[in-house]
Design a protein around this motif. Structure first.
Motif, PDB file in Angstrom:
ATOM      1  N   ASP A 295       0.842  -1.198   0.000  1.00 25.34           N
ATOM      2  CA  ASP A 295       0.000   0.000   0.000  1.00 25.34           C
ATOM      3  C   ASP A 295       0.878   1.249   0.000  1.00 25.34           C
ATOM      4  O   ASP A 295       1.699   1.438   0.884  1.00 25.34           O
ATOM      5  N   PHE A 296       0.719   2.081  -1.022  1.00 25.39           N
ATOM      6  CA  PHE A 296       1.481   3.322  -1.131  1.00 25.39           C
ATOM      7  C   PHE A 296       0.618   4.533  -0.805  1.00 25.39           C
ATOM      8  O   PHE A 296       0.919   5.648  -1.218  1.00 25.39           O
ATOM      9  N   GLY A 297      -0.483   4.329  -0.123  1.00 23.97           N
ATOM     10  CA  GLY A 297      -1.378   5.438   0.214  1.00 23.97           C
ATOM     11  C   GLY A 297      -2.195   5.838  -0.994  1.00 23.97           C
ATOM     12  O   GLY A 297      -2.878   5.024  -1.603  1.00 23.97           O
ATOM     13  N   ALA A 298      -2.113   7.118  -1.348  1.00 25.42           N
ATOM     14  CA  ALA A 298      -2.907   7.631  -2.469  1.00 25.42           C
ATOM     15  C   ALA A 298      -2.298   7.288  -3.822  1.00 25.42           C
ATOM     16  O   ALA A 298      -2.944   7.460  -4.850  1.00 25.42           O
ATOM     17  N   LEU A 299      -1.069   6.793  -3.830  1.00 22.11           N
ATOM     18  CA  LEU A 299      -0.387   6.461  -5.082  1.00 22.11           C
ATOM     19  C   LEU A 299      -0.734   5.033  -5.501  1.00 22.11           C
ATOM     20  O   LEU A 299      -0.458   4.084  -4.778  1.00 22.11           O
ATOM     21  N   ASP A 300      -1.348   4.898  -6.667  1.00 25.67           N
ATOM     22  CA  ASP A 300      -1.741   3.585  -7.181  1.00 25.67           C
ATOM     23  C   ASP A 300      -0.841   3.232  -8.360  1.00 25.67           C
ATOM     24  O   ASP A 300      -0.906   3.856  -9.421  1.00 25.67           O
ATOM     25  N   LEU A 301       0.002   2.234  -8.167  1.00 26.92           N
ATOM     26  CA  LEU A 301       0.940   1.829  -9.214  1.00 26.92           C
ATOM     27  C   LEU A 301       0.422   0.671 -10.069  1.00 26.92           C
ATOM     28  O   LEU A 301       1.111   0.249 -10.994  1.00 26.92           O
ATOM     29  N   SER A 302      -0.771   0.183  -9.777  1.00 30.38           N
ATOM     30  CA  SER A 302      -1.285  -0.956 -10.544  1.00 30.38           C
ATOM     31  C   SER A 302      -1.477  -0.640 -12.029  1.00 30.38           C
ATOM     32  O   SER A 302      -1.183  -1.510 -12.861  1.00 30.38           O
ATOM     33  N   PRO A 303      -1.919   0.561 -12.444  1.00 28.01           N
ATOM     34  CA  PRO A 303      -1.981   0.827 -13.893  1.00 28.01           C
ATOM     35  C   PRO A 303      -0.611   0.765 -14.551  1.00 28.01           C
ATOM     36  O   PRO A 303      -0.476   0.275 -15.670  1.00 28.01           O
ATOM     37  N   LEU A 304       0.401   1.242 -13.860  1.00 26.96           N
ATOM     38  CA  LEU A 304       1.757   1.194 -14.403  1.00 26.96           C
ATOM     39  C   LEU A 304       2.231  -0.243 -14.587  1.00 26.96           C
ATOM     40  O   LEU A 304       2.840  -0.583 -15.599  1.00 26.96           O
ATOM     41  N   VAL A 305       1.911  -1.107 -13.628  1.00 27.92           N
ATOM     42  CA  VAL A 305       2.297  -2.520 -13.730  1.00 27.92           C
ATOM     43  C   VAL A 305       1.566  -3.181 -14.892  1.00 27.92           C
ATOM     44  O   VAL A 305       2.163  -3.942 -15.659  1.00 27.92           O
ATOM     45  N   VAL A 306       0.279  -2.884 -15.051  1.00 29.15           N
ATOM     46  CA  VAL A 306      -0.487  -3.457 -16.159  1.00 29.15           C
ATOM     47  C   VAL A 306       0.073  -2.975 -17.494  1.00 29.15           C
ATOM     48  O   VAL A 306       0.224  -3.767 -18.435  1.00 29.15           O
ATOM     49  N   LEU A 307       0.415  -1.692 -17.591  1.00 34.34           N
ATOM     50  CA  LEU A 307       1.005  -1.185 -18.834  1.00 34.34           C
ATOM     51  C   LEU A 307       2.356  -1.846 -19.110  1.00 34.34           C
ATOM     52  O   LEU A 307       2.684  -2.135 -20.263  1.00 34.34           O
ATOM     53  N   LEU A 308       3.125  -2.103 -18.074  1.00 37.57           N
ATOM     54  CA  LEU A 308       4.400  -2.793 -18.230  1.00 37.57           C
ATOM     55  C   LEU A 308       4.200  -4.213 -18.749  1.00 37.57           C
ATOM     56  O   LEU A 308       4.890  -4.657 -19.673  1.00 37.57           O
ATOM     57  N   VAL A 309       3.236  -4.919 -18.201  1.00 38.06           N
ATOM     58  CA  VAL A 309       2.933  -6.289 -18.653  1.00 38.06           C
ATOM     59  C   VAL A 309       2.445  -6.276 -20.097  1.00 38.06           C
ATOM     60  O   VAL A 309       2.857  -7.113 -20.911  1.00 38.06           O
ATOM     61  N   ILE A 310       1.584  -5.322 -20.433  1.00 37.32           N
ATOM     62  CA  ILE A 310       1.098  -5.213 -21.816  1.00 37.32           C
ATOM     63  C   ILE A 310       2.254  -4.929 -22.762  1.00 37.32           C
ATOM     64  O   ILE A 310       2.335  -5.507 -23.853  1.00 37.32           O
ATOM     65  N   GLY A 311       3.158  -4.059 -22.364  1.00 38.62           N
ATOM     66  CA  GLY A 311       4.323  -3.765 -23.200  1.00 38.62           C
ATOM     67  C   GLY A 311       5.200  -4.981 -23.410  1.00 38.62           C
ATOM     68  O   GLY A 311       5.677  -5.231 -24.523  1.00 38.62           O
ATOM     69  N   ILE A 312       5.424  -5.760 -22.359  1.00 35.76           N
ATOM     70  CA  ILE A 312       6.227  -6.987 -22.486  1.00 35.76           C
ATOM     71  C   ILE A 312       5.543  -7.979 -23.409  1.00 35.76           C
ATOM     72  O   ILE A 312       6.182  -8.580 -24.277  1.00 35.76           O
ATOM     73  N   LEU A 313       4.233  -8.139 -23.243  1.00 40.99           N
ATOM     74  CA  LEU A 313       3.507  -9.069 -24.112  1.00 40.99           C
ATOM     75  C   LEU A 313       3.537  -8.613 -25.564  1.00 40.99           C
ATOM     76  O   LEU A 313       3.743  -9.412 -26.479  1.00 40.99           O
ATOM     77  N   SER A 314       3.333  -7.316 -25.781  1.00 42.00           N
ATOM     78  CA  SER A 314       3.243  -6.792 -27.145  1.00 42.00           C
ATOM     79  C   SER A 314       4.577  -6.795 -27.879  1.00 42.00           C
ATOM     80  O   SER A 314       4.632  -7.051 -29.078  1.00 42.00           O
ATOM     81  N   ARG A 315       5.636  -6.491 -27.164  1.00 44.68           N
ATOM     82  CA  ARG A 315       6.925  -6.294 -27.833  1.00 44.68           C
ATOM     83  C   ARG A 315       7.865  -7.488 -27.759  1.00 44.68           C
ATOM     84  O   ARG A 315       8.803  -7.584 -28.554  1.00 44.68           O
ATOM     85  N   ILE A 316       7.630  -8.391 -26.822  1.00 45.93           N
ATOM     86  CA  ILE A 316       8.546  -9.520 -26.666  1.00 45.93           C
ATOM     87  C   ILE A 316       7.847 -10.857 -26.892  1.00 45.93           C
ATOM     88  O   ILE A 316       8.265 -11.643 -27.745  1.00 45.93           O
ATOM     89  N   VAL A 317       6.786 -11.103 -26.159  1.00 48.64           N
ATOM     90  CA  VAL A 317       6.162 -12.430 -26.170  1.00 48.64           C
ATOM     91  C   VAL A 317       5.477 -12.724 -27.501  1.00 48.64           C
ATOM     92  O   VAL A 317       5.749 -13.754 -28.137  1.00 48.64           O
ATOM     93  N   ILE A 318       4.588 -11.849 -27.945  1.00 49.75           N
ATOM     94  CA  ILE A 318       3.841 -12.113 -29.177  1.00 49.75           C
ATOM     95  C   ILE A 318       4.759 -12.191 -30.401  1.00 49.75           C
ATOM     96  O   ILE A 318       4.616 -13.119 -31.211  1.00 49.75           O
ATOM     97  N   PRO A 319       5.725 -11.277 -30.590  1.00 52.51           N
ATOM     98  CA  PRO A 319       6.626 -11.438 -31.739  1.00 52.51           C
ATOM     99  C   PRO A 319       7.451 -12.732 -31.690  1.00 52.51           C
ATOM    100  O   PRO A 319       7.683 -13.349 -32.728  1.00 52.51           O
TER     101      PRO A 319
END
Length: 101
Positions: free
Chosen positions: A65-89
């Motif tokens: 818990d980081f209080g008012a700071l929510d890092l979950s969207p950043l983690v999801v964007l990171l996972v999407i980037g890994i899937l899009s640029r590394i895994v799928i190709p």
């Protein structure tokens, strides 16, 4: 198989844009540029929350818990980037390299 990978790539791109739009909208709401008293804004905000909450919920359970700071969207964007640029190709290259067309 390649068509399925292309569909997955398009879906990942759509999810990426939904998350970015939600982040920008949350900043606009937080800085009181727009408010949720407007029916259109409230409807869009609730729809975006309902689309992204199932993606954020498992990550929020893991992250501290980081209080008012929510890092979950950043983690999801990171996972999407890994899937899009590394895994799928790599899957596509392996599939095409195996001679299965």
């Amino acid at each position: 198989m390649i068509t399925l990978l292309q569909i997955i790539q398009v879906l990942l791109d759509v999810i990426w844009w939904i998350i970015v739009i939600q982040a920008v909208l949350s900043w606009l709401i937080a800085f009181n540029v727009i408010n949720t008293y407007n029916d259109l804004v409230r409807t869009i905000w609730l729809a975006l929350q309902r689309m992204t909450e199932p993606l954020y919920r498992p990550i929020r359970r893991i992250l501290p818990d980081f209080g008012a700071l929510d890092l979950s969207p950043l983690v999801v964007l990171l996972v999407i980037g890994i899937l899009s640029r590394i895994v799928i190709p790599n899957i596509a290259a392996w599939y095409l390299g195996s001679g299965a067309i």
